[in-house]
Write a protein that holds these residues in place. Sequence first.
Motif: not given
Length: 252
Positions: A83-84, A105-109, A233-236, A239-243
């Motif tokens: 989920k990255s 990875i842009i969404d792993h705070p 951003l929260e983790r993933g 990823w969810s938005k782009l999916r």
Amino acid sequence: MVMMLSSDSFLLLALLLSLCHDVSSAFCSNAMSSRPRLLPLAMAASNDITSKIRYLGSGDDAIIRPGVVLVAPKHEYDHFLMKSAVFVYAIGLDENEDMVIRGVIIDHPTAFTISEMSPNVMGSLSENLMFRGGRSGSDSAMLLHSAGGPDGHVKGTGEIGSSGIYEGGVVSAMEAADGGLANPDQFKFFFNYMQFRENELDDMFQGVVDDDGKIDEWVSLEVPPEYVLDSDLERGEMWSKLRNIIREIREG
């Protein structure tokens, strides 16, 4: 098979967690490889929400070059890549003359601000969150931002591909933010990065048939700078938005 384009140089900002200075890594420029290929055309999203997103292919047809974002499939189970969304910032030869691709990875705070990890980063940028860019890098850190270029106020390296994102220039970044010349939201700090060799990329980009009979595979996109630099951003979450955007593009 397909062709990979390198960046003109591979400059890695190594902001050691106890220091605050720029260090370049020795990547050779103009290196070529056999994957992935550069497609002559890319699909552009058609509605207002996704109008700035460009679809650059998936699986063996994906374009991979500096400045793109790679979006993981649902079947990716690697601890870091699951989920990255990975922003590719350099492609080239390492010290062993092996072709490698580096991205963050842009969404792993993380739970830490940059000042908690490096007290030399002060002022307006001190409260910016650190993001975990990946598993490699010996706990080094880097700065990405959108305040560079001819009209920008931060002096650092050149633009990464055509992404509108720049690397480095920590001292200049602090001065610009403190002077009101740039917004702290334009800056994002990462520690560590993901690194892939060609054979690893080949394995990653092999698709898997999902329960609906469709192939689920890695996708390459061009996205606006604010997508990469978003620190809320929260983790993933990205990823969810782009999916979802990928699904809209394909269905459109």
